[in-house]
Design an enzyme around this catalytic site. Structure first.
Site, PDB file in Angstrom:
ATOM      1  N   LYS A  82      -5.088  -1.920  -5.288  1.00  0.00           N
ATOM      2  CA  LYS A  82      -5.117  -1.656  -3.838  1.00  0.00           C
ATOM      3  C   LYS A  82      -3.898  -2.264  -3.131  1.00  0.00           C
ATOM      4  O   LYS A  82      -3.506  -3.389  -3.413  1.00  0.00           O
ATOM      5  CB  LYS A  82      -6.390  -2.255  -3.221  1.00  0.00           C
ATOM      6  CG  LYS A  82      -7.674  -1.587  -3.679  1.00  0.00           C
ATOM      7  CD  LYS A  82      -7.949  -0.256  -2.999  1.00  0.00           C
ATOM      8  CE  LYS A  82      -8.422  -0.371  -1.588  1.00  0.00           C
ATOM      9  NZ  LYS A  82      -9.839  -0.493  -1.369  1.00  0.00           N
ATOM     10  N   CYS A 120      10.397   7.563  35.115  1.00  0.00           N
ATOM     11  CA  CYS A 120      10.875   7.206  36.450  1.00  0.00           C
ATOM     12  C   CYS A 120      11.579   8.438  37.018  1.00  0.00           C
ATOM     13  O   CYS A 120      12.364   9.081  36.319  1.00  0.00           O
ATOM     14  CB  CYS A 120      11.850   6.031  36.354  1.00  0.00           C
ATOM     15  SG  CYS A 120      12.666   5.699  37.920  1.00  0.00           S
ATOM     16  N   GLU A 127      -9.567  14.565  -4.124  1.00  0.00           N
ATOM     17  CA  GLU A 127      -9.648  13.952  -2.806  1.00  0.00           C
ATOM     18  C   GLU A 127      -9.233  14.966  -1.747  1.00  0.00           C
ATOM     19  O   GLU A 127      -8.264  15.701  -1.930  1.00  0.00           O
ATOM     20  CB  GLU A 127      -8.678  12.751  -2.798  1.00  0.00           C
ATOM     21  CG  GLU A 127      -8.983  11.707  -1.785  1.00  0.00           C
ATOM     22  CD  GLU A 127     -10.056  10.699  -2.224  1.00  0.00           C
ATOM     23  OE1 GLU A 127     -10.739  10.922  -3.239  1.00  0.00           O
ATOM     24  OE2 GLU A 127     -10.228   9.701  -1.503  1.00  0.00           O
ATOM     25  N   LYS A 139      -3.399   6.659  -5.232  1.00  0.00           N
ATOM     26  CA  LYS A 139      -4.797   6.620  -4.809  1.00  0.00           C
ATOM     27  C   LYS A 139      -4.810   7.200  -3.404  1.00  0.00           C
ATOM     28  O   LYS A 139      -4.407   6.530  -2.435  1.00  0.00           O
ATOM     29  CB  LYS A 139      -5.344   5.194  -4.818  1.00  0.00           C
ATOM     30  CG  LYS A 139      -6.813   5.133  -4.446  1.00  0.00           C
ATOM     31  CD  LYS A 139      -7.369   3.753  -4.704  1.00  0.00           C
ATOM     32  CE  LYS A 139      -8.851   3.618  -4.458  1.00  0.00           C
ATOM     33  NZ  LYS A 139      -9.450   4.338  -3.378  1.00  0.00           N
ATOM     34  N   CYS A 155      12.440  -0.116  38.823  1.00  0.00           N
ATOM     35  CA  CYS A 155      13.227   0.047  40.046  1.00  0.00           C
ATOM     36  C   CYS A 155      12.348   0.269  41.277  1.00  0.00           C
ATOM     37  O   CYS A 155      12.856   0.358  42.393  1.00  0.00           O
ATOM     38  CB  CYS A 155      14.218   1.194  39.881  1.00  0.00           C
ATOM     39  SG  CYS A 155      13.428   2.815  39.896  1.00  0.00           S
ATOM     40  N   LYS A 170      -5.173   4.686 -15.257  1.00  0.00           N
ATOM     41  CA  LYS A 170      -6.232   5.151 -16.159  1.00  0.00           C
ATOM     42  C   LYS A 170      -5.742   5.120 -17.600  1.00  0.00           C
ATOM     43  O   LYS A 170      -4.540   5.292 -17.843  1.00  0.00           O
ATOM     44  CB  LYS A 170      -6.596   6.612 -15.826  1.00  0.00           C
ATOM     45  CG  LYS A 170      -7.098   6.833 -14.427  1.00  0.00           C
ATOM     46  CD  LYS A 170      -7.244   8.311 -14.083  1.00  0.00           C
ATOM     47  CE  LYS A 170      -7.677   8.461 -12.627  1.00  0.00           C
ATOM     48  NZ  LYS A 170      -7.556   9.819 -12.111  1.00  0.00           N
ATOM     49  N   ASP A 185     -13.424  -4.808   2.377  1.00  0.00           N
ATOM     50  CA  ASP A 185     -13.125  -5.326   1.034  1.00  0.00           C
ATOM     51  C   ASP A 185     -13.449  -6.817   0.939  1.00  0.00           C
ATOM     52  O   ASP A 185     -13.929  -7.292  -0.090  1.00  0.00           O
ATOM     53  CB  ASP A 185     -11.648  -5.090   0.680  1.00  0.00           C
ATOM     54  CG  ASP A 185     -11.363  -3.625   0.365  1.00  0.00           C
ATOM     55  OD1 ASP A 185     -12.320  -2.882   0.073  1.00  0.00           O
ATOM     56  OD2 ASP A 185     -10.178  -3.214   0.426  1.00  0.00           O
ATOM     57  N   SER A 224     -17.259   5.347  -8.587  1.00  0.00           N
ATOM     58  CA  SER A 224     -16.218   4.702  -7.800  1.00  0.00           C
ATOM     59  C   SER A 224     -15.230   4.040  -8.766  1.00  0.00           C
ATOM     60  O   SER A 224     -15.316   4.267  -9.979  1.00  0.00           O
ATOM     61  CB  SER A 224     -16.894   3.678  -6.895  1.00  0.00           C
ATOM     62  OG  SER A 224     -15.979   3.199  -5.966  1.00  0.00           O
TER      63      SER A 224
END
Ligand code: IVH
Length: 707
Positions: free
Chosen positions: A326, A436, A185, A130, A423, A302, A56, A97
């Site tokens: 973002k 251990c 998505e 998003k 130890c 939107k 970005d 985009s």
């Protein structure tokens, strides 16, 4: 590329308004080339070459350069074209985009610009998550899914129809015979990401740096095993069927057809009448990030009405009717300075990354888990490497891999310890998590200190010095032995007079009355912290029920999955003798107020229960007099409520004490009931003493309708 990689604790500048333009045209061109390479690995899910913040920031510098030197603007600049790799399936309309904004000011600027463009106010906005995955386009003909394609370069994408069967949320057959194009998505839920990485490690493959690369890699790759993925629609184009006039109506319609949408996720879709409401909704989603069960990298806003969208139109790259707000990226790159080895209270030995400090998801991270030694070897992470560090929500930051092409020649492969670093004893390597061989005995001191601590059994006056003396003189070997000590034995210890010894015996005796939640926390069982221990105690009600619980019973506790359940069951079996000795010595083993003890009687009497018996959601902000943060949360649960860290419209009550910050303002803004911290302690005292009249008076006053 390395001179562009920001690996220090300052977050890179992602907003073009504040970015430095390149002064050299060659640097500008090479930045474009770097973003192209980074985008290619981003969209194919192969090893990442750059983190989102760095990407970005480069885009911001490219944008700033083009504003300063418009004639330099290249036709293949990422500001002009959609990044990605094309394919054979041409999209009916380009898959665009979104422009980004990074703060409230730039969101307002976007809204003002849109209003000007329309020549009137935007009718309504939508606010939705998003999703951090990869964009696909699904085509239905007569209700049957006939094609699934990736976004590709926006004009044409790859055909991945064969992989559609992997996608939850995208049915092969709809209940109506519609022709439809759905865009959305493909992503990995947090649970699927963890399971997918386990699968990859089992197949000796590198793990995914984050769920997004996991989704991209799994959707496109043919593998001998399937990784589950999820689909979520964010837009619909109805080629037949009803005419819908808004984005929100289209999303609702898709939900009715059984297709998962942004509205059906835990984040939901909100319709807002003003930009102020939009900002409040964005802030709410920001607060929920990390608790949604899937990764989001921001919020999408939107214009809701298709009429507004049509009028606003789009550029070659992005629509003007929508924008992405973002959030700070949850995966960053930084330098691995060292690998330390940590031994936990119960003897578990883990590699820990020591990092050059880096901003991740809003905080500065200096160390991160490397999980276990087998993982470390498979991830091939070396001191000196540039590594990816991921911090999602409340989880401990983790290293997901190294940037192999940036590995310096002198990077050092890690040599795991051969003996327990605490130890010097043998290491049990039979499980993936090394331990251990002495197990809890190795962590005896840490376990005892933890047992007596304020948030556990709260034994005042029993600090490290006295515990060390008691262990050295073999007066105690574990926590149950504390309850055999008498004043004469304690008074014989250095520096402890008769009075202190008597006080200590009294404090030890008082600790026997602590609720089961404290006793369970104090046992220091791996993978159970304070808040989970409270949930466990409320769920089971008694230690007997805990001892008898099977894996299936544990899986019914909120927040416990397979791995954790198996680990808890194994550890409880190991410490059963200790638990029995504690019980024999009179330590309380029940949880007052647990519905498991007496379901109807308990819920009816609890003040912070709704009429249907469900717990109210309560946020405590600022300090409550006399109570630590953990004790305040305990008090909420004692009163029947559920404590939460963030304020939303769903919050029932916010308790406000000294030092309260933005959560109190937000409660007022959202109209959530607020109670002063001292009223809250009055409520607790009244409840604990059975003074129902005072309890009712405090509740009536708090929840009385305004005015
Ligand atoms: S709307 C015309 N809504 O973000 C573009 N996109 O950075 C319409 N994304 O390419 C996109 N969640 O892959 C939209 N709720 C959401 C989204 C979303 C994730 C992705 C999408 C888009 C990218 C832009």
């Amino acid at each position: 590329m390395s001179d562009h990689l920001t690996t220090n604790a300052t977050a890179p500048v992602a907003d073009p308004a504040h970015a430095h333009p390149f002064t050299d045209r060659g640097d500008y061109r090479s930045a474009i080339e770097q973003t192209r390479q980074a985008a290619a690995s981003y969209y194919t899910g192969s090893n990442l070459t750059m983190d989102d913040a760095t990407y970005d920031a480069l885009i911001a510098r490219i944008t700033a350069t083009e504003a300063a030197q418009p004639r330099w603007t290249a036709v293949d600049s990422p500001t002009q074209v959609v990044a990605g790799i094309g394919g054979d399936v041409e999209h009916r309309a380009p898959m665009l985009s979104l422009e980004n904004c990074f703060d409230d000011d730039s969101l307002r600027t976007w809204a003002t610009r849109l209003t000007k463009l329309l020549g009137r106010p935007v009718a309504t906005y939508t606010v939705e998550p998003k999703l951090d995955g990869l964009a696909v386009c699904a085509t239905y003909r007569a209700g049957r899914l006939v094609q699934l394609a990736t976004r590709g370069d926006g004009r044409a994408g790859e055909n991945v129809t064969g992989q559609a069967r992997l996608l939850a949320g995208l049915p092969a057959q709809l209940p109506e015979q519609v022709d439809l194009e759905v865009r959305g998505e493909v992503y990995m839920t947090d649970a699927d990401y963890a399971a997918g990485n386990e699968l990859r490690l089992a197949h000796q493959e590198q793990v995914f740096a984050n769920p997004r690369s996991g989704a991209a890699g799994s959707l496109r790759a043919q593998r001998p095993y399937d990784v589950p993925l999820t689909f979520c629609a964010y837009s619909a184009h109805l080629l037949s069927g009803p005419q819908l006039d808004s984005h929100s109506a289209a999303v609702t319609y898709l939900g009715g057809l059984g297709i998962a949408t942004t509205a059906t996720t835990t984040a939901g879709l909100v319709v807002c009448g003003s930009i102020d409401d939009v900002m409040a909704a964005v802030a709410r989603l920001g607060a929920q990030r990390g608790q949604l069960g899937f990764a989001i990298d921001g919020v999408v806003i939107k214009a809701d009405l298709l009429a507004d969208q049509d009028q606003a139109g789009q550029s070659s790259r992005a629509p003007r009717w929508g924008t992405a707000y973002k959030f700070p990226p949850d995966t960053r790159m930084t330098k691995l300075l060292d690998i330390a080895v940590q031994v936990g209270r119960t003897g578990v030995i883990t590699p820990v990354a020591v990092l050059e400090p880096v901003h991740v998801g809003g905080v500065i991270v200096k160390s991160a888990t490397l999980h276990n030694f087998a993982d470390l070897e498979l991830r091939d992470v070396r001191v000196g490497d540039t590594v990816f560090v991921r911090r999602a929500g409340e989880v401990i930051p983790e290293i997901t891999g190294a940037l192999l092409e940036a590995r310096p020649a002198d990077a050092v492969a890690f040599t795991p310890p051969t003996v327990c670093p605490r130890c010097g004893g043998d290491i049990d390597r039979s499980q993936k998590r090394w331990r251990c061989a002495r197990g809890r005995a190795c962590g005896q001191r840490e376990l005892l200190l933890y047992f007596t601590a304020r948030d556990c059994m709260d034994i005042e006056g029993l600090g490290a010095k006295i515990l060390d003396m008691l262990v050295e003189r073999r007066l105690i070997t574990d926590a149950a032995d504390l309850y055999t000590l008498d004043a004469a034995t304690l008074a014989a210890l250095d520096r402890l007079g008769d009075i202190s010894a008597a006080n200590l015996v009294a404090a030890i005796a008082t600790s026997k009355t602590r609720p089961l939640s404290r006793v369970f926390t104090a046992l220091g069982i791996e993978m159970t912290g304070r808040s989970l221990s409270r949930r466990i105690a409320r769920h089971f009600g008694t230690m007997d029920a805990i001892l008898a619980a099977t894996i299936e019973d544990w899986l019914r506790v909120d927040g416990i999955g397979d791995g954790r359940a198996a680990s808890i069951v194994a550890e409880i079996a190991e410490i059963k003798p200790l638990i029995e000795r504690l019980a024999d010595r009179g330590v309380n083993m029940t949880e007052p107020g647990s519905p498991a003890l007496s379901p109807s009687a308990q819920t009816g009497a609890l003040p912070l229960r709704r009429p249907d018996g469900s717990p109210m959601t309560v946020v405590v902000t600022g300090s409550v007099p006399g109570l630590s943060r953990n004790e305040s949360n305990e008090a909420v649960e004692t009163l029947g409520g559920k404590s939460s860290g963030s304020v939303s419209r769903k919050t029932d009550l916010v308790v406000v004490g000294d030092g309260a910050g933005s959560k109190a303002d937000k409660a007022i803004e959202l109209g959530v009931t607020v109670m002063a911290a001292d009223r809250f302690t009055d409520l607790l005292t009244a409840h604990n003493s059975g003074d129902r009249a005072t309890v009712d008076a405090i509740l009536d006053q708090a929840f009385a309708p305004a005015g």
